[in-house]
Write an enzyme that holds these catalytic residues in place. Structure first.
Site, mmCIF file in Angstrom:
data_model
loop_
_atom_site.group_PDB
_atom_site.id
_atom_site.type_symbol
_atom_site.label_atom_id
_atom_site.label_comp_id
_atom_site.label_asym_id
_atom_site.label_seq_id
_atom_site.Cartn_x
_atom_site.Cartn_y
_atom_site.Cartn_z
ATOM 1 N N GLY A 1 -21.452 13.822 -0.724
ATOM 2 C CA GLY A 1 -20.614 14.574 0.215
ATOM 3 C C GLY A 1 -20.508 13.855 1.559
ATOM 4 N N ALA B 1 -23.784 21.849 -1.335
ATOM 5 C CA ALA B 1 -23.284 23.199 -1.072
ATOM 6 C C ALA B 1 -21.858 23.296 -1.580
ATOM 7 C CB ALA B 1 -23.305 23.492 0.432
ATOM 8 N N TRP B 2 -21.415 24.531 -1.765
ATOM 9 C CA TRP B 2 -19.982 24.757 -1.989
ATOM 10 C C TRP B 2 -19.397 25.084 -0.621
ATOM 11 C CZ3 TRP B 2 -16.877 29.356 -4.285
ATOM 12 C CH2 TRP B 2 -15.581 28.916 -4.576
ATOM 13 N N THR B 3 -18.664 24.129 -0.026
ATOM 14 C CA THR B 3 -18.272 24.220 1.380
ATOM 15 C C THR B 3 -16.817 24.666 1.572
ATOM 16 O OG1 THR B 3 -17.768 21.853 1.378
ATOM 17 C CG2 THR B 3 -19.955 22.506 2.144
ATOM 18 N N THR C 1 -25.368 26.736 8.618
ATOM 19 C CA THR C 1 -24.072 26.762 9.303
ATOM 20 C C THR C 1 -24.011 27.763 10.455
ATOM 21 O OG1 THR C 1 -21.744 27.339 8.929
ATOM 22 C CG2 THR C 1 -23.322 28.387 7.483
ATOM 23 N N TYR D 1 -18.864 32.742 2.498
ATOM 24 C CA TYR D 1 -19.547 31.452 2.698
ATOM 25 C C TYR D 1 -20.781 31.640 3.600
ATOM 26 C CZ TYR D 1 -20.396 26.760 4.597
ATOM 27 O OH TYR D 1 -20.998 25.579 5.018
ATOM 28 N N TRP E 1 -18.773 22.436 12.510
ATOM 29 C CA TRP E 1 -17.562 21.648 12.804
ATOM 30 C C TRP E 1 -17.771 20.156 12.512
ATOM 31 C CZ3 TRP E 1 -13.996 23.386 17.366
ATOM 32 C CH2 TRP E 1 -13.822 24.768 17.318
HETATM 33 N N1 NAP Z 1 -18.565 20.559 6.861
HETATM 34 C C1 NAP Z 1 -18.915 21.368 7.869
HETATM 35 O O1 NAP Z 1 -18.152 21.567 8.847
HETATM 36 C C2 NAP Z 1 -20.265 22.046 7.848
HETATM 37 C C3 NAP Z 1 -20.586 22.913 8.917
HETATM 38 C C4 NAP Z 1 -21.814 23.545 8.901
HETATM 39 C C5 NAP Z 1 -22.718 23.310 7.880
HETATM 40 N N2 NAP Z 1 -22.389 22.478 6.856
HETATM 41 C C6 NAP Z 1 -23.360 22.272 5.790
HETATM 42 O O2 NAP Z 1 -23.774 20.903 5.807
HETATM 43 C C7 NAP Z 1 -24.016 20.456 4.462
HETATM 44 C C8 NAP Z 1 -23.213 19.198 4.185
HETATM 45 O O3 NAP Z 1 -21.831 19.485 4.382
HETATM 46 P P1 NAP Z 1 -20.703 18.458 3.964
HETATM 47 O O4 NAP Z 1 -19.561 18.682 4.895
HETATM 48 O O5 NAP Z 1 -21.278 17.099 3.777
HETATM 49 O O6 NAP Z 1 -20.286 19.078 2.557
HETATM 50 P P2 NAP Z 1 -19.524 18.373 1.315
HETATM 51 O O7 NAP Z 1 -18.812 17.149 1.779
HETATM 52 O O8 NAP Z 1 -18.753 19.455 0.638
HETATM 53 O O9 NAP Z 1 -20.745 17.899 0.421
HETATM 54 C C9 NAP Z 1 -21.477 18.788 -0.391
HETATM 55 C C10 NAP Z 1 -21.764 18.073 -1.685
HETATM 56 O O10 NAP Z 1 -22.491 18.947 -2.549
HETATM 57 C C11 NAP Z 1 -21.919 18.808 -3.848
HETATM 58 N N3 NAP Z 1 -22.186 19.978 -4.679
HETATM 59 C C12 NAP Z 1 -21.449 21.124 -4.772
HETATM 60 N N4 NAP Z 1 -22.004 21.945 -5.675
HETATM 61 C C13 NAP Z 1 -23.105 21.320 -6.171
HETATM 62 C C14 NAP Z 1 -24.063 21.657 -7.136
HETATM 63 N N5 NAP Z 1 -24.023 22.836 -7.780
HETATM 64 N N6 NAP Z 1 -25.056 20.765 -7.414
HETATM 65 C C15 NAP Z 1 -25.096 19.576 -6.781
HETATM 66 N N7 NAP Z 1 -24.218 19.196 -5.832
HETATM 67 C C16 NAP Z 1 -23.225 20.063 -5.524
HETATM 68 C C17 NAP Z 1 -20.439 18.645 -3.563
HETATM 69 O O11 NAP Z 1 -19.738 18.160 -4.709
HETATM 70 P P3 NAP Z 1 -18.170 18.549 -4.848
HETATM 71 O O12 NAP Z 1 -17.483 17.891 -3.686
HETATM 72 O O13 NAP Z 1 -17.821 17.975 -6.176
HETATM 73 O O14 NAP Z 1 -18.111 20.046 -4.786
HETATM 74 C C18 NAP Z 1 -20.490 17.657 -2.403
HETATM 75 O O15 NAP Z 1 -20.621 16.313 -2.852
HETATM 76 C C19 NAP Z 1 -23.670 21.628 3.553
HETATM 77 O O16 NAP Z 1 -24.871 22.311 3.221
HETATM 78 C C20 NAP Z 1 -22.788 22.515 4.413
HETATM 79 O O17 NAP Z 1 -22.885 23.872 4.030
HETATM 80 C C21 NAP Z 1 -21.176 21.832 6.823
#
Ligand code: NAP
Length: 297
Positions: free
Chosen positions: A10, A79-81, A120, A144, A169
Site C-alpha cells: 500500500g 486495511a480496507w481504506t 485514523t 470506516y 490525510w
Molecule cells: N490514506 C489515508 O489518508 C489514511 C489516513 C489515516 C489512516 N490511514 C491508515 O494508514 C494505514 C495505511 O494506509 P494507506 O493509505 O497506505 O492504505 P492503502 O494504500 O490502502 O494500503 C493498505 C494495504 O492493505 C492491503 N489490504 C487490504 N485488505 C487486506 C487484507 N485483508 N489482508 C492483507 N492486506 C490487505 C491493501 O490491498 P488492496 O489495495 O488490494 O486493498 C493495501 O495494499 C491504514 O491502516 C489506514 O487505515 C490512512
C-alpha cells in the site's frame, strides 16, 4: 530489529519498507495474495527482502508467518481504506479493519513481538475545533472510522506491547491520493471543485515513515497522533499543490454537502502531535514543506 510489515504494497508501505531497511532493520513485506505493485526493490548492497502473501483476516497464516520470522515488531498497515466503500459493506470493513488488526496484535503477542497498528483521525466526529489529543473522546461518523476504532480496541486488549498510531490525510507515492488526483485533473485542464469546510493536516508518507521508525526504535507503548504540522482545508491543499507544481488551474470551493459522498467526514480533523514529540524528541515537518519535498523530490 526484525519487522513484519502488513499492507506493504500500500501507499504507506511503499515509504516505510525502504525507510526501515535504510535504518538497518530486516523486513518481511506482507501483501495480499495476487496484489500487484509494492515498495521499491531493496537498495543495492542491502540484504534481500523477504516477502509473504497472506490475508490478515486469516489468523493461522499470519501466526505461522510470525512464527517463522520471529519479528521484534509487527507494523500493521493493512486495511480496507475505501471510506465510502465501507459504508456499503460494513461486514467487510469490520472483518479487515477490526478483526485483521486483532489478528496482527495477537500473532505478535503469541510470538513475543510488539505491534504497531495504524489508525485514523476518522475515529473523531470533528465537532470540537481544537487539535484532538489521544485521550479525547472518540465518536466516529461512519463505518470506516468505527471499524478502525474496533481495530484499535482489539489491539489494546490482546497485546499490551502496542503502539496505536493515528494519522490523517495521507499522500505519497505508490497509492491513490488527493494530491496526485488534483494535479492529474489540473493537468487535464479541468476546473477543480474542492471542499473548503473540512480542516485537517496533510501528511506525506515519507515523513510519516520516519516517524514510524522513530516510534518502533524508542519502544514507548501507547496511543500516538502523528500528522504533518499545521493545518488547512482540502481547497487550500489543492491551491498549494497546483502552485508548487506550477499549474495555473481554476480552483473553486464547494461544501461537503454539495460533494454528497456516501460517508460523512469530520469537519475538523486536526490531531495534536504532542505525545509523539515528547517520547521521540522529534517534530513533524510543516505540511507545506512536506508538499514541496514530495512534488520536487
Ligand atoms: N490514506 C489515508 O489518508 C489514511 C489516513 C489515516 C489512516 N490511514 C491508515 O494508514 C494505514 C495505511 O494506509 P494507506 O493509505 O497506505 O492504505 P492503502 O494504500 O490502502 O494500503 C493498505 C494495504 O492493505 C492491503 N489490504 C487490504 N485488505 C487486506 C487484507 N485483508 N489482508 C492483507 N492486506 C490487505 C491493501 O490491498 P488492496 O489495495 O488490494 O486493498 C493495501 O495494499 C491504514 O491502516 C489506514 O487505515 C490512512
Amino acid at each position: 530489529m526484525r519487522v513484519m510489515v502488513t499492507g506493504a504494497a500500500g501507499m504507506l508501505g511503499h515509504a516505510l519498507v525502504p525507510r526501515l531497511e535504510a535504518a538497518g532493520h530486516a523486513v518481511v513485506a506482507v501483501r495480499l495474495p495476487g496484489e500487484s505493485g509494492g515498495p521499491p526493490a531493496p537498495a543495492r548492497g542491502a540484504p534481500a527482502r523477504e516477502t509473504r502473501e497472506l490475508d490478515v483476516t486469516d489468523y493461522p497464516s499470519l501466526h505461522s508467518a510470525a512464527t517463522a520470522m520471529r519479528p521484534d515488531w509487527i507494523a500493521h498497515l493493512a486495511a480496507w481504506t475505501d471510506v465510502d466503500g465501507c459504508e456499503a459493506d460494513p461486514d467487510r470493513a469490520f472483518l479487515v479493519n477490526g478483526l485483521g488488526s486483532c489478528n496482527a496484535a495477537l500473532a505478535a503477542a503469541e510470538t513475543g513481538a510488539a505491534v504497531l497498528a495504524m489508525s485514523t483521525d476518522y475515529v473523531f466526529d470533528g465537532e470540537e475545533a481544537t487539535p484532538r489529543r489521544e485521550h479525547d473522546p472518540v465518536s466516529p461518523l461512519g463505518v470506516y472510522g468505527r471499524s478502525k476504532l474496533a481495530g484499535e480496541q482489539g489491539v489494546r486488549e490482546v497485546n499490551p506491547r502496542h503502539v496505536v498510531l493515528r494519522t490523517a490525510w495521507l499522500y505519497g507515492r505508490g497509492g491513490r491520493n488527493f494530491v496526485d488526483a488534483i494535479l492529474g485533473r489540473a493537468r487535464a485542464g479541468e476546473t477543480l471543485r474542492v471542499v473548503n469546510d473540512q480542516r485537517g493536516s496533510p501528511t506525506w508518507t515519507g515523513d510519516l515513515a520516519e516517524a514510524v521508525v522513530a516510534l518502533l526504535e524508542c519502544r514507548q507503548f501507547g496511543t500516538y497522533h502523528v500528522t504533518g504540522s499545521g493545518d488547512c482545508t482540502w481547497y487550500e491543499l489543492a491551491l498549494e499543490a497546483c502552485a508548487v507544481a506550477g499549474l495555473g488551474a481554476r480552483v473553486e470551493t464547494i461544501t461537503s454537502a454539495q460533494l454528497d459522498r456516501a460517508a460523512k467526514r469530520p469537519a475538523y480533523s486536526v490531531l495534536h502531535n504532542g505525545s509523539y514529540e515528547h517520547v521521540t524528541g522529534r517534530r513533524m515537518p510543516h505540511w507545506r514543506d512536506a508538499l514541496q519535498r514530495y512534488l520536487r523530490g
